[in-house]
Design an enzyme around this catalytic site. Structure first.
Site, PDB file in Angstrom:
ATOM      1  N   ASP A 186     -23.188   9.845  15.212  1.00 31.30           N
ATOM      2  CA  ASP A 186     -24.071  10.799  14.120  1.00 31.30           C
ATOM      3  C   ASP A 186     -25.239  10.235  13.541  1.00 31.30           C
ATOM      4  OD1 ASP A 186     -22.888  13.631  12.727  1.00 31.30           O
ATOM      5  OD2 ASP A 186     -23.355  12.003  11.263  1.00 31.30           O
ATOM      6  N   TYR A 233     -29.243  14.109   4.350  1.00 31.86           N
ATOM      7  CA  TYR A 233     -29.831  15.206   4.905  1.00 31.86           C
ATOM      8  C   TYR A 233     -31.095  15.620   4.037  1.00 31.86           C
ATOM      9  CZ  TYR A 233     -25.866  15.875   7.710  1.00 31.86           C
ATOM     10  OH  TYR A 233     -24.494  15.728   8.774  1.00 31.86           O
ATOM     11  N   HIS A 250     -17.579  16.264  18.919  1.00 31.61           N
ATOM     12  CA  HIS A 250     -18.732  15.318  18.443  1.00 31.61           C
ATOM     13  C   HIS A 250     -18.213  14.023  17.798  1.00 31.61           C
ATOM     14  CE1 HIS A 250     -22.220  14.426  15.726  1.00 31.61           C
ATOM     15  NE2 HIS A 250     -21.328  14.189  14.777  1.00 31.61           N
TER      16      HIS A 250
END
Length: 291
Positions: free
Chosen positions: A101, A207, A272
């Protein structure tokens, strides 16, 4: 040497780092992503530690590691610098770097910027910087799957991510991308880490500090010039392990051959969070490849 160690780095942060294995063995650094911690690798570390010196940090902003205030402290260059400083702290010159990730996104950047340090690269469901940005522009399905980034960049959500809000985040945003149920001790560990003062904001700042562009579905923004310009190739062997049921990062992320000359791809029937959904498959892929 084993267990969790608090390590002060010259980059200005203190990280909690799981250390396992003998220092004389080849080094492996494991980088977790959002919204996790070193526990991402709980099914991986024991096997690697048999014949490797393993470092698995809680990266800046996560769990009980330092959480400097301000988005500017979470740019990728600072996080790469943490990882290099961690290797330096232990006197490690070259190492195998493994990332999942966001940890994988950092690992891609570290490998491109520090090929003299990263001997081998293992990526687990994490996007290559060029391929990710290109598919967000060119692949409508990937753009749609990436819209959550726009939500995470909205600072107004932070005020709701405390107390009962963490339970809601777990049950909705997090659970949506899981293919297995998380409960009991594992759920309690997540909620404890997220509840540390400033943790959710710091984690989301990764982010917010990223330069990646995620247009809305109805937007047609100017195309970034770098998408169609030459891009450097990786200089080391690269293993990509991919959970094919990932709903956030689609199979278009595996179109890597042009930028990764020495590439092996291992596909896994998982979502994921393949490092703990299918740790045996991840270990098997790494061992076949030569870790």
């Amino acid at each position: 040497m084993t267990g969790l160690h608090r390590i002060a780095l010259p980059t200005g942060v203190e990280l909690d780092v799981q250390v396992a294995g003998h220092g004389a063995h080849p080094a492996v650094i494991l980088l977790h992503g959002f919204p996790e911690s070193h526990r991402t690798w709980r099914g991986i570390v024991p096997d690697l530690a048999r014949d490797h010196f393993v470092l698995a940090p809680d990266q800046r902003g996560y769990a009980r590691s330092s959480k400097p205030e301000g988005v500017e402290h979470y740019t990728p260059d600072r996080i790469v610098a943490d990882m290099i400083a961690l290797a330096d702290h232990f006197g490690i010159d070259r190492f195998t770097l493994v990332g999942h990730d966001w940890g994988g996104a950092v690992a891609w950047m570290a490998a491109l910027q520090h090929p003299n340090r990263v001997a081998k690269l293992v990526i687990v469901n994490a996007p290559h910087p060029l391929v990710f940005q290109r598919t967000i522009f060119d692949d409508p399905a990937q753009r749609k799957a990436s819209q959550y980034i726009r939500h995470f960049r909205d600072t107004k959500i932070d005020q709701g991510l405390i107390g009962a809000g963490l339970e809601k985040f777990f049950a909705t945003t997090f659970a949506k991308v899981l293919t297995t149920t998380v409960a009991g001790e594992d759920k309690a560990a997540y909620l404890d880490e997220w509840a540390q003062p400033g943790a959710m904001t710091a984690m989301l700042n990764w982010y917010r500090a990223s330069a990646i562009q995620v247009p809305a579905m109805d937007e047609t923004p100017p195309r970034p010039a770098f998408l169609d310009a030459p891009f450097p190739a990786t200089a080391m062997p690269v293993l990509v392990i991919w959970g094919m049921r990932d709903v956030a990062l689609l199979p278009s992320q595996l179109d890597l051959a042009e930028y990764v000359p020495d590439l092996t791809i291992e596909k896994v029937d998982a979502g994921h969070f393949v490092p703990w959904e299918k740790p045996d498959a991840v270990i098997a892929a790494m061992r076949r490849w030569g870790v």
